[in-house]
Design an enzyme around this catalytic site. Structure first.
Site, mmCIF file in Angstrom:
data_model
loop_
_atom_site.group_PDB
_atom_site.id
_atom_site.type_symbol
_atom_site.label_atom_id
_atom_site.label_comp_id
_atom_site.label_asym_id
_atom_site.label_seq_id
_atom_site.Cartn_x
_atom_site.Cartn_y
_atom_site.Cartn_z
ATOM 1 N N TYR A 133 0.843 -1.208 0.000
ATOM 2 C CA TYR A 133 0.000 0.000 0.000
ATOM 3 C C TYR A 133 0.872 1.250 0.000
ATOM 4 C CZ TYR A 133 -4.073 -2.863 0.331
ATOM 5 O OH TYR A 133 -5.042 -3.765 0.025
ATOM 6 N N LYS A 188 3.110 -15.927 0.586
ATOM 7 C CA LYS A 188 3.548 -16.333 -0.755
ATOM 8 C C LYS A 188 5.076 -16.385 -0.703
ATOM 9 C CE LYS A 188 2.579 -17.072 -5.183
ATOM 10 N NZ LYS A 188 1.895 -18.297 -5.643
ATOM 11 N N ASP A 221 -2.590 -18.469 -2.821
ATOM 12 C CA ASP A 221 -3.420 -18.968 -3.921
ATOM 13 C C ASP A 221 -4.195 -20.216 -3.490
ATOM 14 O OD1 ASP A 221 -0.742 -19.621 -3.757
ATOM 15 O OD2 ASP A 221 -0.431 -19.931 -5.887
ATOM 16 N N ASP A 245 -6.865 -8.150 2.295
ATOM 17 C CA ASP A 245 -7.908 -7.355 1.654
ATOM 18 C C ASP A 245 -8.644 -8.199 0.610
ATOM 19 O OD1 ASP A 245 -9.393 -5.128 1.178
ATOM 20 O OD2 ASP A 245 -7.880 -4.081 -0.003
ATOM 21 N N ASP A 249 -12.806 -10.274 0.759
ATOM 22 C CA ASP A 249 -13.905 -10.151 -0.217
ATOM 23 C C ASP A 249 -14.282 -11.530 -0.758
ATOM 24 O OD1 ASP A 249 -13.587 -7.355 0.072
ATOM 25 O OD2 ASP A 249 -14.185 -7.017 -2.003
#
Ligand code: NAD
Length: 362
Positions: A133, A188, A221, A245, A249
């Site tokens: 960010y 990751k 993933d 984030d 969702d």
């Protein structure tokens, strides 16, 4: 009224913000009255409303007002759609998270009606102050660079301190939930070898202090797929900012959508209720938005205030809100359009308020 009076800032935000925040405010007032909690709600401008008056989306007047409150309820912001001459461009809420050190973004994903063993009850604990960010990962300046016309560099920042704090938050939360006693670290590190390597190092170190909690680790993933296929198998997930984030969702889709996904941004000193969803410009102003996420975010803020101030009236008010929302959703007679019903935002809200008024005293 008993106990301490809570001073809470209300920041409506953009798009559906004014509608869902107004709903959260009126539910909060009804539950506080029912449970004898003294409240002082202070309206502060943010987003396009603030830009019109002050020429910026997070004016210093608003920040000063926030400092004087015990907690804040923030609506969604049309970040990215703000004018480039806005001094707070691109994102007021990122600035707030960084400036007030709201390092933990707690995002519960719960089946609010389903009771079977397929019911989902997980929490995504997302680091909130760094990572990819660019508006918050540098002391000064913006963490994206455009060295020539065809190349952009986006900087990722991962610090040991932030990884340690977010890991501790996740393990503490897993302990208080007493569900599966499981923390899943999402990373990751096969690609982001150093950054996510450091993140995992801190998670593993923290895990050693929590013998009652198991640690599971997974690549983002693969965890994304598992969240879709077997979301009921998770308890607490801890991860870096961007992964958290996106995954929240994805997981929200499994419980009925973004209208049902609350969140709390919290630090040592301050906390802010803020639904996971954005400003939903496609339905703004139509009185059809589902305010559940903003209402439950407000209940989360109350739980945080209870843990800080220990006043029983705060805890009872949070419980009242949570129970009334669940009951109205289970009844199914007054659901908003996203849940297959026909109730307006206002109708859904008044049904919850009626429910609170009718409930037995705690
Ligand atoms: P969004 O979350 O606003 O909307 C995605 C979809 O979900 C839309 O179809 C919308 O109608 C629906 N939806 C969202 N909340 C709903 C609710 N409460 N009830 C019913 N339906 C709901 O995401 P987006 O469209 O990608 O972004 C719109 C704006 O919001 C952008 O400017 C984005 O930058 C901003 N945004 C802000 C936040 C925040 O302030 N926390 C978070 C995400 C996006």
């Amino acid at each position: 009224m008993t106990g301490r009076k809570m001073k809470i800032a209300v920041l409506k935000g953009d798009g559906i913000g004014p509608e869902v925040v107004e709903s959260a405010r009126s539910v909060l007032l009804a539950a506080a009255e029912k449970n004898s909690l003294g409240l002082d709600l202070i309206d502060l401008p943010i987003g396009f409303e603030a830009y019109k008056t002050y020429g910026r989306t997070l004016p210093p007047e608003t920040v000063r007002g926030m400092e004087e409150c015990n907690g804040w309820v923030l609506g969604p912001l049309s970040a990215g759609a703000y004018p480039k001459d806005d001094k707070d461009y691109p994102m007021a809420s990122g600035k707030i998270r960084k400036a007030f050190d709201l390092f933990a973004n707690i995002r519960p994903i719960r089946s609010l009606v389903e009771k079977s063993d397929k019911a989902i009850d997980l929490v995504i604990v997302r680091e909130n102050t760094e990572d990819f960010y660019p508006d918050r990962n540098l002391f000064k300046g913006y963490g994206e660079f455009w060295p020539n016309e065809d190349t952009v560099l986006s900087l990722r920042v991962i610090t040991r301190r932030a990884c340690k704090r977010i890991s501790e938050t996740a393990f503490e939360l897993a302990r208080t939930r007493s569900k599966k006693n499981l923390v899943t670290a999402v990373h990751k590190s096969n690609v982001l070898v150093e950054g996510d390597g450091l993140f995992l190092e801190e998670v593993r170190k923290t895990a050693k202090n929590y013998h009652d909690i198991r640690l599971n680790e997974g690549l983002v993933d693969s965890i994304g797929m598992q969240l879709v296929m077997t979301p009921e198998s998770f308890d607490v997930l801890v991860t870096t900012n961007m992964f958290g984030d996106i995954l929240s969702d994805v997981a929200a889709a499994k419980i009925g959508g973004l209208g049902l996904a609350p969140s709390l941004n919290s630090g040592e000193k301050y906390a802010m209720a803020q639904a996971v969803h954005g400003s939903a410009p496609d339905i703004a102003g139509k009185n059809v938005a589902n305010p559940t996420a903003e209402i439950l975010s407000t209940a989360m803020l109350l739980e945080w205030l209870y843990s800080k101030y220990g006043d029983e009236a705060i805890r009872r008010t949070a419980l009242s809100i949570d129970e009334a929302v669940r009951n109205v959703l289970s009844d199914g007679n007054s659901l908003t359009v996203d849940l297959g019903g026909a109730a307006s935002t206002e109708k859904f809200t008044s049904t919850i308020i009626d429910r609170i008024k009718k409930e037995r005293a705690r």
